[in-house]
Motif scaffolding. Structure first.
Motif, short mmCIF file in Angstrom:
data_model
loop_
_atom_site.label_atom_id
_atom_site.label_comp_id
_atom_site.label_asym_id
_atom_site.label_seq_id
_atom_site.Cartn_x
_atom_site.Cartn_y
_atom_site.Cartn_z
N PRO A 1 0.84 -1.21 0.00
CA PRO A 1 0.00 0.00 0.00
C PRO A 1 0.87 1.26 0.00
O PRO A 1 2.03 1.22 0.42
CB PRO A 1 -0.78 -0.10 1.31
N GLY A 2 0.28 2.36 -0.44
CA GLY A 2 1.03 3.61 -0.55
C GLY A 2 1.43 4.20 0.79
O GLY A 2 2.50 4.80 0.92
N ARG A 3 0.59 4.03 1.81
CA ARG A 3 0.88 4.57 3.14
C ARG A 3 0.81 3.45 4.17
O ARG A 3 -0.02 2.55 4.04
CB ARG A 3 -0.15 5.65 3.51
N PRO A 4 1.66 3.52 5.21
CA PRO A 4 1.63 2.45 6.23
C PRO A 4 0.26 2.22 6.82
O PRO A 4 -0.15 1.08 7.01
CB PRO A 4 2.62 2.96 7.28
N ARG A 5 -0.48 3.27 7.11
CA ARG A 5 -1.79 3.12 7.75
C ARG A 5 -2.79 2.37 6.86
O ARG A 5 -3.75 1.78 7.35
CB ARG A 5 -2.35 4.48 8.17
N ASP A 6 -2.53 2.34 5.56
CA ASP A 6 -3.45 1.67 4.63
C ASP A 6 -3.38 0.15 4.70
O ASP A 6 -4.26 -0.53 4.15
CB ASP A 6 -3.19 2.14 3.19
N VAL A 7 -2.36 -0.40 5.37
CA VAL A 7 -2.27 -1.87 5.45
C VAL A 7 -3.47 -2.45 6.19
O VAL A 7 -3.88 -3.58 5.92
CB VAL A 7 -0.95 -2.34 6.11
N GLU A 8 -4.05 -1.67 7.11
CA GLU A 8 -5.19 -2.17 7.86
C GLU A 8 -6.47 -2.20 7.03
O GLU A 8 -7.49 -2.73 7.46
CB GLU A 8 -5.41 -1.32 9.12
N LYS A 9 -6.44 -1.62 5.84
CA LYS A 9 -7.61 -1.62 4.96
C LYS A 9 -7.59 -2.78 3.97
O LYS A 9 -8.55 -2.98 3.23
CB LYS A 9 -7.69 -0.30 4.20
N LEU A 10 -6.48 -3.52 3.92
CA LEU A 10 -6.38 -4.63 2.98
C LEU A 10 -7.38 -5.73 3.36
O LEU A 10 -7.39 -6.19 4.51
CB LEU A 10 -4.96 -5.21 3.00
N PRO A 11 -8.24 -6.17 2.42
CA PRO A 11 -9.21 -7.20 2.76
C PRO A 11 -8.58 -8.54 3.10
O PRO A 11 -9.09 -9.29 3.93
CB PRO A 11 -10.09 -7.31 1.52
N ASP A 12 -7.42 -8.86 2.46
CA ASP A 12 -6.74 -10.12 2.76
C ASP A 12 -5.22 -9.89 2.74
O ASP A 12 -4.57 -10.09 1.72
CB ASP A 12 -7.13 -11.19 1.74
N PRO A 13 -4.65 -9.48 3.88
CA PRO A 13 -3.21 -9.21 3.93
C PRO A 13 -2.35 -10.42 3.57
O PRO A 13 -1.26 -10.27 3.03
CB PRO A 13 -2.98 -8.80 5.39
#
Length: 200
Positions: free
Chosen positions: A133-145
């Motif tokens: 993801p473009g920003r670190p905080r966006d990792v929590e928005k990934l539907p399936d990390p």
């Protein structure tokens, strides 16, 4: 003379232990070096004998066992077991445990946190950081990390996936992790606990 600080961790499985164990150790060391009232000797994270996917009573018993040797204990659960850490803490209060027990709960899964910092991945030949993801905080928005992690990790070697958890736990930038709200919340709770224990 330095004051000892022994952290403990209960996690959902081995790969979570491999990543979070070093992260807990490194974060506590960073906090005590930056804000410590005394010289603090942070020990390597003690890993509990029980995975947190077990029942609440079993997890609470494992925390009590860790508390015999540890000053602060982190209980990790992913989103689908989010309330279990709180139930464990409530149960420990009934047992009279005075040592701080801090929930360590990503919004989704621990694998998301492995995707926050491109730096360590950039050092691995064959990794594909274009999927991060473009920003670190966006990792929590990934539907399936887990799917994204599989896309990022190198395909040209036979290293087991668990090796990446340990490598990233040792090398992820803590300031980058702190940009993830759930991680930042854990750090804030940990700071408060360390203040209560007189380390900060």
């Amino acid at each position: 003379m330095s004051r000892p600080l022994v952290p403990g961790l209960l996690a959902e499985n081995t790969t979570d232990e491999l990543f979070l164990g070093p992260v807990v150790f490194r974060q506590l060391r960073a906090l005590t070096e930056k804000r410590g009232r005394h010289s603090v000797d942070v020990a390597k994270t003690e890993i509990g004998e029980c995975w947190t996917i077990k029942g609440t009573d079993q997890v609470a018993k494992a925390v009590l066992e860790l508390a015999e040797d540890c000053h602060i204990i982190c209980v990790h659960n992913d989103h689908n077991e989010r309330s279990k850490a709180e139930r464990v803490i409530d149960l420990l209060g009934e047992h009279g445990l005075r040592k701080p027990v801090i929930p360590l709960v990503p919004v989704r899964e621990t694998e998301a946190w492995l995707l926050a910092d491109p730096g360590p991945w950039d050092g691995l030949r064959g990794s594909d950081i274009a999927h991060l993801p473009g920003r670190p905080r966006d990792v929590e928005k990934l539907p399936d990390p887990k799917l994204v992690l599989d896309a990022v990790r190198p395909k040209n070697n036979r290293r087991p996936q668990a090796d990446y958890f340990d490598y990233l736990g040792q090398n992820v930038d803590l300031d980058v992790l702190a940009q993830i709200p759930a991680y930042a919340g854990w750090v804030a709770e940990t700071e408060k606990a360390l203040e209560g224990l007189g380390y900060l």
